[in-house]
Enzyme design. Structure first.
Site, PDB file in Angstrom:
ATOM      1  N   GLU A 194       5.109  -4.962   7.006  1.00 50.46           N
ATOM      2  CA  GLU A 194       4.409  -3.853   7.667  1.00 50.46           C
ATOM      3  C   GLU A 194       4.945  -3.553   9.057  1.00 50.46           C
ATOM      4  OE1 GLU A 194       2.927  -6.306   5.922  1.00 50.46           O
ATOM      5  OE2 GLU A 194       1.173  -5.534   4.845  1.00 50.46           O
ATOM      6  N   GLU A 205      -0.597  -9.361  -0.236  1.00 50.26           N
ATOM      7  CA  GLU A 205      -2.002  -9.658   0.096  1.00 50.26           C
ATOM      8  C   GLU A 205      -2.863  -9.698  -1.169  1.00 50.26           C
ATOM      9  OE1 GLU A 205      -1.906  -6.462   3.004  1.00 50.26           O
ATOM     10  OE2 GLU A 205      -2.535  -7.889   4.535  1.00 50.26           O
ATOM     11  N   GLY A 207       0.691  -5.025   1.117  1.00 45.98           N
ATOM     12  CA  GLY A 207      -0.553  -5.121   0.351  1.00 45.98           C
ATOM     13  C   GLY A 207      -0.361  -5.804  -0.992  1.00 45.98           C
ATOM     14  N   ALA A 244       0.864  -1.178   0.000  1.00 45.61           N
ATOM     15  CA  ALA A 244       0.000   0.000   0.000  1.00 45.61           C
ATOM     16  C   ALA A 244       0.901   1.229   0.000  1.00 45.61           C
ATOM     17  CB  ALA A 244      -0.900  -0.021   1.225  1.00 45.61           C
TER      18      ALA A 244
HETATM   19  C1  HXC Z   1       5.006   4.269  -1.529  1.00 49.57           C
HETATM   20  C2  HXC Z   1       6.838   3.243  -2.451  1.00 49.57           C
HETATM   21  C3  HXC Z   1       6.519   2.032  -1.824  1.00 49.57           C
HETATM   22  C4  HXC Z   1       5.315   1.992  -1.029  1.00 49.57           C
HETATM   23  C5  HXC Z   1       8.316   1.747  -2.944  1.00 49.57           C
HETATM   24  N1  HXC Z   1       7.966   3.020  -3.148  1.00 49.57           N
HETATM   25  N2  HXC Z   1       7.452   1.124  -2.155  1.00 49.57           N
HETATM   26  N3  HXC Z   1       6.092   4.352  -2.317  1.00 49.57           N
HETATM   27  N4  HXC Z   1       4.606   3.144  -0.921  1.00 49.57           N
HETATM   28  N5  HXC Z   1       4.896   0.880  -0.422  1.00 49.57           N
HETATM   29  C6  HXC Z   1       8.647   4.021  -3.949  1.00 49.57           C
HETATM   30  C7  HXC Z   1       9.906   4.564  -3.250  1.00 49.57           C
HETATM   31  O1  HXC Z   1       9.566   5.570  -2.318  1.00 49.57           O
HETATM   32  C8  HXC Z   1      10.684   5.113  -4.425  1.00 49.57           C
HETATM   33  O2  HXC Z   1      10.143   6.350  -4.805  1.00 49.57           O
HETATM   34  C9  HXC Z   1      10.375   4.109  -5.532  1.00 49.57           C
HETATM   35  O3  HXC Z   1       9.157   3.453  -5.139  1.00 49.57           O
HETATM   36  C10 HXC Z   1      11.453   3.051  -5.682  1.00 49.57           C
HETATM   37  O4  HXC Z   1      11.677   2.451  -4.434  1.00 49.57           O
HETATM   38  P1  HXC Z   1      13.111   2.308  -3.747  1.00 49.57           P
HETATM   39  O5  HXC Z   1      12.912   2.124  -2.305  1.00 49.57           O
HETATM   40  O6  HXC Z   1      14.000   3.444  -4.179  1.00 49.57           O
HETATM   41  O7  HXC Z   1      13.638   0.959  -4.452  1.00 49.57           O
HETATM   42  P2  HXC Z   1      14.624  -0.117  -3.850  1.00 49.57           P
HETATM   43  O8  HXC Z   1      15.780   0.518  -3.159  1.00 49.57           O
HETATM   44  O9  HXC Z   1      14.890  -1.045  -4.986  1.00 49.57           O
HETATM   45  O10 HXC Z   1      13.794  -0.896  -2.720  1.00 49.57           O
HETATM   46  C11 HXC Z   1      12.643  -1.653  -3.083  1.00 49.57           C
HETATM   47  C12 HXC Z   1      11.816  -2.021  -1.815  1.00 49.57           C
HETATM   48  C13 HXC Z   1      11.516  -0.721  -1.008  1.00 49.57           C
HETATM   49  C14 HXC Z   1      12.632  -3.000  -0.953  1.00 49.57           C
HETATM   50  C15 HXC Z   1      10.565  -2.718  -2.295  1.00 49.57           C
HETATM   51  O11 HXC Z   1      10.949   0.215  -1.915  1.00 49.57           O
HETATM   52  C16 HXC Z   1      10.564  -0.938   0.118  1.00 49.57           C
HETATM   53  O12 HXC Z   1      10.943  -1.438   1.175  1.00 49.57           O
HETATM   54  N6  HXC Z   1       9.312  -0.494  -0.061  1.00 49.57           N
HETATM   55  C17 HXC Z   1       8.303  -0.518   0.988  1.00 49.57           C
HETATM   56  C18 HXC Z   1       7.799  -1.926   1.193  1.00 49.57           C
HETATM   57  C19 HXC Z   1       6.742  -1.959   2.297  1.00 49.57           C
HETATM   58  O13 HXC Z   1       7.006  -1.603   3.462  1.00 49.57           O
HETATM   59  N7  HXC Z   1       5.528  -2.382   1.959  1.00 49.57           N
HETATM   60  C20 HXC Z   1       4.440  -2.464   2.892  1.00 49.57           C
HETATM   61  C21 HXC Z   1       3.674  -1.187   2.884  1.00 49.57           C
HETATM   62  S1  HXC Z   1       2.387  -1.177   4.082  1.00 49.57           S
HETATM   63  P3  HXC Z   1      11.097   7.587  -5.208  1.00 49.57           P
HETATM   64  O14 HXC Z   1      10.111   8.683  -5.475  1.00 49.57           O
HETATM   65  O15 HXC Z   1      11.998   7.818  -4.054  1.00 49.57           O
HETATM   66  O16 HXC Z   1      11.818   7.102  -6.430  1.00 49.57           O
HETATM   67  C22 HXC Z   1       1.161  -2.081   3.399  1.00 49.57           C
HETATM   68  C23 HXC Z   1      -0.064  -2.200   4.247  1.00 49.57           C
HETATM   69  C24 HXC Z   1      -1.169  -2.906   3.527  1.00 49.57           C
HETATM   70  O17 HXC Z   1       1.253  -2.575   2.338  1.00 49.57           O
HETATM   71  C25 HXC Z   1      -2.419  -2.740   4.323  1.00 49.57           C
HETATM   72  C26 HXC Z   1      -3.656  -3.140   3.571  1.00 49.57           C
HETATM   73  C27 HXC Z   1      -4.226  -2.175   2.672  1.00 49.57           C
END
Ligand code: HXC
Length: 258
Positions: free
Chosen positions: A132, A112, A109, A65
């Site tokens: 998360e 999921e 998400g 998400a």
């Molecule tokens: C918003 C995101 C994002 C996310 C990545 N990006 N994941 N933006 N929400 N979940 C964006 C980054 O900010 C970045 O934007 C671009 O995508 C590329 O990501 P990087 O981090 O630079 O890439 P990398 O170094 O290759 O790392 C990849 C990654 C990392 C390991 C996947 O992006 C990451 O850890 N993302 C978050 C994963 C996460 O925590 N997901 C769970 C979210 S909570 P810019 O603009 O800087 O280029 C969730 C709750 C669900 O899902 C609940 C139910 C609805």
């Protein structure tokens, strides 16, 4: 006009949906989930479509998400207005089979969403996880419920509590995905599987999907009765007569999806 967050295409009787926020690794926001829901329901209602494939980019199915969108929300935004999760269950309303074709990250998400698909085909680059906990929340779209059902409690706890990622080989061993293929073969494999499904009798396919899903939702006795009744009801279709007659006559069946 801004570019669509979800692209759709058709190949034969297969509807293809591609998540299209590549720069944000397909982070899922309300607008994208609205478009995804609309695309799914449109294919489900289209009688020329027999199966649906959802995919992302080479780097990410979806990295979760949208954290930027969620960051400042209050309890009443998420509970009261039901932000983020309000449209996540649309995929469960789809009665035709949905195949998830996953390359790269399927996190939070994104994992999921993948788990809501009926069949998961993974590229060898796929990485699944529920990270998360690292940002002070827990999986909110089924992760704590579907992951243990798919991979067992021990591995689900490990993934949910440590936030570690699981690669495609581990995901296949654990029973989360049906097949792992080289990344450059992912779409071919997923579209071929969907084409095979779409060539079957649609009522049989839809009832089989419902019956398998029952295994997760009902006690065994209820599930078995449900399966039996579905089985009986297919004897009221043209396609059952055609399928069995064609087998006896050693020819290909001509299904009419009724
Ligand atoms: C918003 C995101 C994002 C996310 C990545 N990006 N994941 N933006 N929400 N979940 C964006 C980054 O900010 C970045 O934007 C671009 O995508 C590329 O990501 P990087 O981090 O630079 O890439 P990398 O170094 O290759 O790392 C990849 C990654 C990392 C390991 C996947 O992006 C990451 O850890 N993302 C978050 C994963 C996460 O925590 N997901 C769970 C979210 S909570 P810019 O603009 O800087 O280029 C969730 C709750 C669900 O899902 C609940 C139910 C609805």
């Amino acid at each position: 006009m801004s570019e669509s967050l979800v692209l759709t295409d058709t190949q034969g009787r297969v509807g293809l949906i591609t998540l299209n926020r590549p720069k944000a690794l397909n982070a899922l926001n309300d607008a994208l989930m609205d478009e995804l829901g609309a695309a799914l329901l449109a294919f489900d209602a289209n009688e020329d479509i027999g199966a649906i494939v959802i995919t992302g980019s080479e780097k990410a199915f979806a990295a979760g998400a949208d954290i930027g969108a969620m960051k400042d929300w209050t309890y009443m935004d998420v509970f009261g207005a039901d932000y983020i999760t309000r449209n996540w269950e649309t995929i469960r309303k789809v009665r035709k089979p949905v195949i998830g074709a996953v390359a790269g990250y399927a996190l939070g998400g994104g994992c999921e969403l993948a788990m809501m698909c009926d069949i998961l085909i993974a590229a060898d680059t796929a990485k699944f996880g529920q990270p998360e906990i690292k940002i002070g929340i827990l999986p909110g779209a089924g992760g704590t419920q579907r992951l243990p059902r798919a991979v067992g409690k021990a591995k689900a706890m490990d993934l949910v509590l440590t936030a570690r990622m699981m690669d495609a080989a581990e995901a296949e061993r654990a029973g989360l995905v049906s097949r792992v293929v080289p990344a450059d073969k992912l779409m071919e494999e997923a579209m071929d599987a969907a084409t095979v499904i779409a060539s079957m009798s649609l009522p049989a396919v839809m009832m089989a999907k419902e019956a398998v899903n029952r295994a997760y939702e009902a006690p065994l006795n209820d599930g078995l009765l449900f399966e039996r009744r579905m089985f009986h009801s297919l004897f009221g279709t043209h396609d059952q007569k055609e399928g069995m007659t064609a087998f006896m006559e050693k020819r290909k069946p001509e299904f009419r999806n009724k």
